[in-house]
Scaffold this motif. Structure first.
Motif, PDB file in Angstrom:
ATOM      1  N   LEU A 122       0.848  -1.195   0.000  1.00  0.00           N
ATOM      2  CA  LEU A 122       0.000   0.000   0.000  1.00  0.00           C
ATOM      3  C   LEU A 122       0.878   1.238   0.000  1.00  0.00           C
ATOM      4  O   LEU A 122       1.883   1.304   0.711  1.00  0.00           O
ATOM      5  N   TYR A 123       0.496   2.203  -0.834  1.00  0.00           N
ATOM      6  CA  TYR A 123       1.140   3.514  -0.830  1.00  0.00           C
ATOM      7  C   TYR A 123       0.041   4.537  -1.014  1.00  0.00           C
ATOM      8  O   TYR A 123      -0.653   4.544  -2.039  1.00  0.00           O
ATOM      9  N   SER A 124      -0.160   5.388  -0.013  1.00  0.00           N
ATOM     10  CA  SER A 124      -1.280   6.327  -0.059  1.00  0.00           C
ATOM     11  C   SER A 124      -0.828   7.682   0.475  1.00  0.00           C
ATOM     12  O   SER A 124      -0.119   7.752   1.485  1.00  0.00           O
ATOM     13  N   VAL A 125      -1.235   8.752  -0.220  1.00  0.00           N
ATOM     14  CA  VAL A 125      -0.843  10.108   0.172  1.00  0.00           C
ATOM     15  C   VAL A 125      -2.091  10.958   0.371  1.00  0.00           C
ATOM     16  O   VAL A 125      -3.024  10.918  -0.432  1.00  0.00           O
TER      17      VAL A 125
ATOM     18  N   ARG B   2       0.728  13.692   4.236  1.00  0.00           N
ATOM     19  CA  ARG B   2       0.805  12.564   5.149  1.00  0.00           C
ATOM     20  C   ARG B   2       0.735  11.296   4.314  1.00  0.00           C
ATOM     21  O   ARG B   2      -0.236  11.077   3.591  1.00  0.00           O
ATOM     22  N   THR B   3       1.759  10.466   4.389  1.00  0.00           N
ATOM     23  CA  THR B   3       1.851   9.263   3.570  1.00  0.00           C
ATOM     24  C   THR B   3       1.727   8.018   4.433  1.00  0.00           C
ATOM     25  O   THR B   3       2.260   7.964   5.541  1.00  0.00           O
ATOM     26  N   SER B   4       1.018   7.022   3.911  1.00  0.00           N
ATOM     27  CA  SER B   4       0.917   5.716   4.555  1.00  0.00           C
ATOM     28  C   SER B   4       1.536   4.662   3.648  1.00  0.00           C
ATOM     29  O   SER B   4       1.327   4.682   2.433  1.00  0.00           O
ATOM     30  N   VAL B   5       2.285   3.758   4.237  1.00  0.00           N
ATOM     31  CA  VAL B   5       2.955   2.681   3.518  1.00  0.00           C
ATOM     32  C   VAL B   5       2.690   1.371   4.243  1.00  0.00           C
ATOM     33  O   VAL B   5       2.738   1.318   5.479  1.00  0.00           O
ATOM     34  N   ARG B   6       2.402   0.319   3.490  1.00  0.00           N
ATOM     35  CA  ARG B   6       2.256  -1.019   4.076  1.00  0.00           C
ATOM     36  C   ARG B   6       3.249  -1.959   3.420  1.00  0.00           C
ATOM     37  O   ARG B   6       3.331  -2.037   2.191  1.00  0.00           O
ATOM     38  N   LEU B   7       4.009  -2.670   4.246  1.00  0.00           N
ATOM     39  CA  LEU B   7       4.971  -3.655   3.773  1.00  0.00           C
ATOM     40  C   LEU B   7       4.541  -5.047   4.213  1.00  0.00           C
ATOM     41  O   LEU B   7       3.950  -5.214   5.288  1.00  0.00           O
ATOM     42  N   GLU B   8       4.871  -6.042   3.393  1.00  0.00           N
ATOM     43  CA  GLU B   8       4.565  -7.440   3.721  1.00  0.00           C
ATOM     44  C   GLU B   8       5.813  -8.284   3.524  1.00  0.00           C
ATOM     45  O   GLU B   8       6.509  -8.181   2.522  1.00  0.00           O
ATOM     46  N   GLU B   9       6.111  -9.110   4.533  1.00  0.00           N
ATOM     47  CA  GLU B   9       7.248 -10.017   4.454  1.00  0.00           C
ATOM     48  C   GLU B   9       6.889 -11.320   5.162  1.00  0.00           C
ATOM     49  O   GLU B   9       6.600 -11.321   6.359  1.00  0.00           O
ATOM     50  N   ASP B  10       6.882 -12.422   4.431  1.00  0.00           N
ATOM     51  CA  ASP B  10       6.585 -13.740   5.001  1.00  0.00           C
ATOM     52  C   ASP B  10       5.290 -13.747   5.802  1.00  0.00           C
ATOM     53  O   ASP B  10       5.205 -14.319   6.890  1.00  0.00           O
TER      54      ASP B  10
END
Length: 524
Positions: free
Chosen positions: A459-462, A474-482
């Motif tokens: 996710l990348y949202s501004v 204001r930015t939101s970022v979502r990362l996924e790993e395993d």
């Protein structure tokens, strides 16, 4: 009638114990994670809010969980510090008992599944074996503390007769609080009322313990089920700030509290919560986790006291009670919004932050926030409360391992974008350069060049903090790993810088989450 309790003494019949599980059940929500420093900050805020019990973690799950419970137990003075344990876990009870040892008042909360579905497929245990585990688990917990809570996981889908036997066994073995959770959010208010009325009427010794309700929000009924349980005799509610938790979350603390306060005419219950601290506690959690509260969230959403309709505005101007059933100030909102300018000094800035609830900033956090405020004031014509919240929140987020230093980007329509990035990683300054399809892609590639990792961007949202073309981003970022999800947030007058700050925030949280592991499964 009143009840004697090992941690609270004699409890009035209408006093409701507020059991907050933000630090345990709340943190299990996908994308949420906190490091030790953040958990300690939240624990301090929860104590100031006035919660009676805070569930600080699941000590057997990892060394990090054990350490956080242990240190919270050392820090907290007035609130009961609770550790979670499985009734039949090999090391669960001992680990929980050791973790809460420094607490002025400590509780062990042990649990086991009791529904036919869970016993058959999750535990692979017969009912009689489950009863034996309940007895053994509670007796073991009493070796460490007199304040023992037992929960029937999936209790709302447990056969009534067997649930009565389980509760009777737990009470006989020393449990002083009995929790019946709606673990999967399946029940209706009528179900919860029946369950608690039935247990209180049928179980020997029920009049000598506190009954507790813990409701998930899968059908949007978490708060309604909590209120129904209280009306049926429960006197402890388990809840979380902002309603965070697994899947659709838990019953929201702020909503429960304001229902009790606003409808005291039909719900004559009291709590120890300082309602004027609800908003600042909500905002602190949103800052730490990187999850904003949705605008229309009851009590703490930014639209909770906003009125756009002309008819509503007219009524509010004549008498606020026409469309407001509680005052904004009662939960921590303030009426002013226009604030400091570029000529404002450190003292005025500190006073403003204190009025907004930021009265415990570390000196280096304050200094960096003031520096960013002065920079923002040079760029922006008008600075609002929301601007200050955004930049201060950015400073108190997790920068334990990785910290943003600077970013320079070259971009245009005729050539690939290039980003030159400087980060501080574990105390060392590192520089990286990368190209990308655009300036954001280049900046994120530069982060990967400095801190190699396999996480994917989900996710990348501004969005804008306030109105106007000079508004902070204001930015939101979502990362996924395993399978692990983390969310990060960042704010800055430069949109690209806010994006990098958000990514770095998420990456710091991912490093914390990598150290977490599920405890070994129970064996029949």
């Amino acid at each position: 009638m009143s009840i004697d309790h090992p941690s609270f003494g004699r409890i009035d019949a209408n006093r409701v114990i507020i059991f907050d599980t933000t630090l345990r059940d709340g943190e299990q929500s996908p994308g949420f994670s906190m490091n030790l420093a953040e958990k300690l900050r939240m624990a301090e805020a929860l104590e100031e809010l006035g919660v009676d019990v805070m569930e600080a973690g699941f000590p057997v799950a990892s060394k990090g969980d054990f350490d956080s419970v242990h240190q919270i137990a050392q820090k907290v003075k007035n609130t009961v510090v609770c550790a979670l344990a499985r009734s039949g876990g090999k090391n669960d009870i001992a680990s929980a008992g050791e973790a809460i040892k420094p607490a002025k008042r400590g509780r062990i909360h042990n649990f086991i599944s009791t529904s036919p579905l869970h016993m058959k497929y999750k535990l692979r245990m017969e009912p009689e074996t489950v009863l034996e585990v309940i007895e053994a688990g509670n007796r073991a917990a009493r070796q460490f503390t007199d304040d023992v809570e037992w929960s029937a996981e999936d209790g709302s889908r447990t056969e009534p007769d067997f649930l009565c036997r389980c509760v009777e066994t737990a009470i006989r073995a020393g449990a002083t609080t009995i929790n019946i959770p709606d673990t999967v959010g399946y029940s209706t208010p009528e179900d919860m009322a029946r369950i608690f009325a039935d247990l209180r009427a049928r179980v020997p010794g029920a009049d000598g313990v506190i009954f507790s309700t813990h409701n998930h929000n899968d059908l949007g009924l978490g708060v309604a089920n909590t209120i129904a349980a209280l009306k049926a005799g429960a006197r402890q509610v388990e809840c979380t700030i902002n309603g965070i938790g697994e899947r659709a979350g838990n019953a929201a603390l702020e909503e429960i509290i304001m229902v009790l306060r606003t409808r005291h005419d039909v719900l004559p219950f009291t709590t120890g919560i300082h309602t004027e601290r609800l908003l600042r506690t909500s905002r602190m959690l949103a800052t730490i986790t990187g999850f904003d509260v949705q605008p229309n969230k009851a009590i703490v959403g930014r639209n909770a006291f906003a009125h756009e309709s002309g008819i509503h505005q007219d009524g509010i101007l004549k008498n606020a009670a026409t469309y407001e059933i509680m005052t904004p100030e009662s939960v921590g909102w303030t009426r002013s919004s226009l604030v400091l300018g570029k000529h404002s000094g450190r003292a005025a800035f500190r006073d403003k932050l204190k009025a907004m609830g930021y009265d415990k900033l570390e000196e280096d956090q304050f200094n960096e926030a003031f520096s960013r405020f002065k920079d923002l004031a040079d760029r922006k014509k008008v600075i609002y409360d929301e601007d200050l919240v955004a930049l201060v929140d950015d400073e108190v987020r997790d920068h334990a391992r990785i910290r943003f230093i600077s970013l320079d980007v070259t971009a245009g329509s005729r050539r690939p974008a290039t980003a030159d990035l400087v980060l501080e990683v574990d105390g060392a300054r590192r520089e990286g350069r990368a190209e990308g399809q655009g300036p954001v892609d280049a900046a994120f590639n530069a982060i990967r060049a400095i801190v190699p990792h396999d996480a994917t961007l989900q996710l990348y949202s501004v969005g804008a903090v306030t109105e106007g073309s000079d508004a902070q981003a204001r930015t939101s970022v979502r990362l996924e790993e395993d399978g692990k999800l983390v969310d990060g947030q960042g704010a800055d007058a430069d949109t690209l810088v806010s994006a990098v700050r958000a990514y770095v925030h998420a990456l710091n949280k991912l490093l914390v989450k990598r150290d977490r592991a599920e405890p070994a499964a129970l064996e029949a």
